[in-house]
Motif scaffolding. Structure first.
Motif, PDB file in Angstrom:
ATOM      1  N   VAL A  81       0.840  -1.204   0.000  1.00 51.07           N
ATOM      2  CA  VAL A  81       0.000   0.000   0.000  1.00 51.07           C
ATOM      3  C   VAL A  81       0.876   1.255   0.000  1.00 51.07           C
ATOM      4  CG1 VAL A  81      -1.623   1.352   1.394  1.00 51.07           C
ATOM      5  CG2 VAL A  81      -2.026  -1.084   1.030  1.00 51.07           C
ATOM      6  N   LEU A  82       1.895   1.270   0.852  1.00 52.08           N
ATOM      7  CA  LEU A  82       2.783   2.435   0.923  1.00 52.08           C
ATOM      8  C   LEU A  82       3.548   2.648  -0.371  1.00 52.08           C
ATOM      9  CD1 LEU A  82       4.218   2.181   4.542  1.00 52.08           C
ATOM     10  CD2 LEU A  82       2.639   3.882   3.651  1.00 52.08           C
ATOM     11  N   LYS A  83       4.000   1.568  -0.988  1.00 51.44           N
ATOM     12  CA  LYS A  83       4.719   1.703  -2.262  1.00 51.44           C
ATOM     13  C   LYS A  83       3.799   2.247  -3.346  1.00 51.44           C
ATOM     14  CE  LYS A  83       8.259  -1.715  -1.309  1.00 51.44           C
ATOM     15  NZ  LYS A  83       8.794  -3.051  -1.575  1.00 51.44           N
ATOM     16  N   HIS A  84       2.548   1.811  -3.337  1.00 48.62           N
ATOM     17  CA  HIS A  84       1.572   2.332  -4.299  1.00 48.62           C
ATOM     18  C   HIS A  84       1.330   3.824  -4.056  1.00 48.62           C
ATOM     19  CE1 HIS A  84      -1.747   2.329  -7.103  1.00 48.62           C
ATOM     20  NE2 HIS A  84      -2.525   2.845  -6.174  1.00 48.62           N
ATOM     21  N   GLN A  85       1.179   4.212  -2.798  1.00 50.63           N
ATOM     22  CA  GLN A  85       0.993   5.624  -2.469  1.00 50.63           C
ATOM     23  C   GLN A  85       2.213   6.441  -2.897  1.00 50.63           C
ATOM     24  OE1 GLN A  85       0.292   5.545   1.749  1.00 50.63           O
ATOM     25  NE2 GLN A  85      -1.926   5.349   1.521  1.00 50.63           N
ATOM     26  N   LEU A  86       3.391   5.893  -2.700  1.00 51.55           N
ATOM     27  CA  LEU A  86       4.620   6.575  -3.085  1.00 51.55           C
ATOM     28  C   LEU A  86       4.686   6.754  -4.603  1.00 51.55           C
ATOM     29  CD1 LEU A  86       7.240   7.784  -1.958  1.00 51.55           C
ATOM     30  CD2 LEU A  86       8.282   5.538  -2.206  1.00 51.55           C
ATOM     31  N   ASP A  87       4.291   5.729  -5.341  1.00 48.47           N
ATOM     32  CA  ASP A  87       4.265   5.835  -6.807  1.00 48.47           C
ATOM     33  C   ASP A  87       3.304   6.935  -7.253  1.00 48.47           C
ATOM     34  OD1 ASP A  87       6.104   3.783  -7.053  1.00 48.47           O
ATOM     35  OD2 ASP A  87       4.604   2.247  -7.516  1.00 48.47           O
ATOM     36  N   GLU A  88       2.106   6.960  -6.671  1.00 42.86           N
ATOM     37  CA  GLU A  88       1.125   7.987  -7.018  1.00 42.86           C
ATOM     38  C   GLU A  88       1.644   9.385  -6.669  1.00 42.86           C
ATOM     39  OE1 GLU A  88      -2.415   6.835  -4.935  1.00 42.86           O
ATOM     40  OE2 GLU A  88      -3.088   5.528  -6.557  1.00 42.86           O
ATOM     41  N   LEU A  89       2.280   9.482  -5.519  1.00 44.72           N
ATOM     42  CA  LEU A  89       2.821  10.764  -5.088  1.00 44.72           C
ATOM     43  C   LEU A  89       3.908  11.245  -6.047  1.00 44.72           C
ATOM     44  CD1 LEU A  89       3.236  12.020  -1.649  1.00 44.72           C
ATOM     45  CD2 LEU A  89       5.335  11.942  -2.933  1.00 44.72           C
ATOM     46  N   ARG A  90       4.742  10.331  -6.501  1.00 53.04           N
ATOM     47  CA  ARG A  90       5.820  10.708  -7.420  1.00 53.04           C
ATOM     48  C   ARG A  90       5.274  11.131  -8.784  1.00 53.04           C
ATOM     49  NH1 ARG A  90      10.280   6.293  -5.400  1.00 53.04           N
ATOM     50  NH2 ARG A  90      11.078   7.597  -3.710  1.00 53.04           N
ATOM     51  N   VAL A  91       4.199  10.502  -9.214  1.00 58.58           N
ATOM     52  CA  VAL A  91       3.561  10.926 -10.467  1.00 58.58           C
ATOM     53  C   VAL A  91       3.024  12.343 -10.314  1.00 58.58           C
ATOM     54  CG1 VAL A  91       1.549  10.513 -11.952  1.00 58.58           C
ATOM     55  CG2 VAL A  91       3.019   8.606 -11.306  1.00 58.58           C
ATOM     56  N   GLU A  92       2.367  12.610  -9.189  1.00 57.79           N
ATOM     57  CA  GLU A  92       1.835  13.956  -8.936  1.00 57.79           C
ATOM     58  C   GLU A  92       2.973  14.973  -8.818  1.00 57.79           C
ATOM     59  OE1 GLU A  92      -0.726  17.125  -8.267  1.00 57.79           O
ATOM     60  OE2 GLU A  92      -1.058  15.150  -9.145  1.00 57.79           O
ATOM     61  N   LYS A  93       4.053  14.567  -8.193  1.00 59.41           N
ATOM     62  CA  LYS A  93       5.213  15.460  -8.054  1.00 59.41           C
ATOM     63  C   LYS A  93       5.774  15.815  -9.435  1.00 59.41           C
ATOM     64  CE  LYS A  93       9.466  15.543  -5.378  1.00 59.41           C
ATOM     65  NZ  LYS A  93      10.356  14.737  -4.537  1.00 59.41           N
TER      66      LYS A  93
END
Length: 123
Positions: A81-93
């Protein structure tokens, strides 16, 4: 403050917020990974039993190992879950960084237009 400058500032603020969130996620991922390593070591240590066990002791160890397994499964799920959130956050970044670049370029063009002498003059 011009609209373009405010837009640039809001994008910079969003990027700063995303960076803080990314740091928090990375810290939590690191913490969970250490917890998982500790759990696995405990599990391995507990499995290294060379003594003969009676039925109650064997049942207790089986129960304990089962708890270790379930705990590890929860950790693995949380890590995913955290890795998925991190991926989404990096896309937004990345998206925000592109917006910032666009805003900075627009602001620079605007500044150049204001500072340059008028090109169209009457003859």
């Amino acid at each position: 403050m011009s609209l373009k400058a405010r837009r640039e500032q809001s994008v910079r603020s969003a990027l700063s917020t995303l960076a803080r969130q990314e740091h928090a996620l990375l810290t939590e991922l690191d913490s969970l990974a250490r917890e998982q390593d500790t759990l696995r070591q405990t599990w391995r240590d507990r499995c290294n039993i060379s003594a003969v066990l009676d039925r109650n002791a064997l049942s207790a160890i089986k129960s304990e190992l089962s708890d270790y397994y379930l705990t590890e499964q929860r950790l693995i799920e949380r890590l995913h879950v955290l890795k998925h959130q991190l991926d989404e956050l990096r896309v937004e970044k990345c998206r925000q960084a592109k917006l910032l670049k666009k805003a900075v370029t627009a602001q620079e063009k605007f500044t150049l237009l204001l500072e340059s002498p008028c090109v169209f003059q009457e003859r």
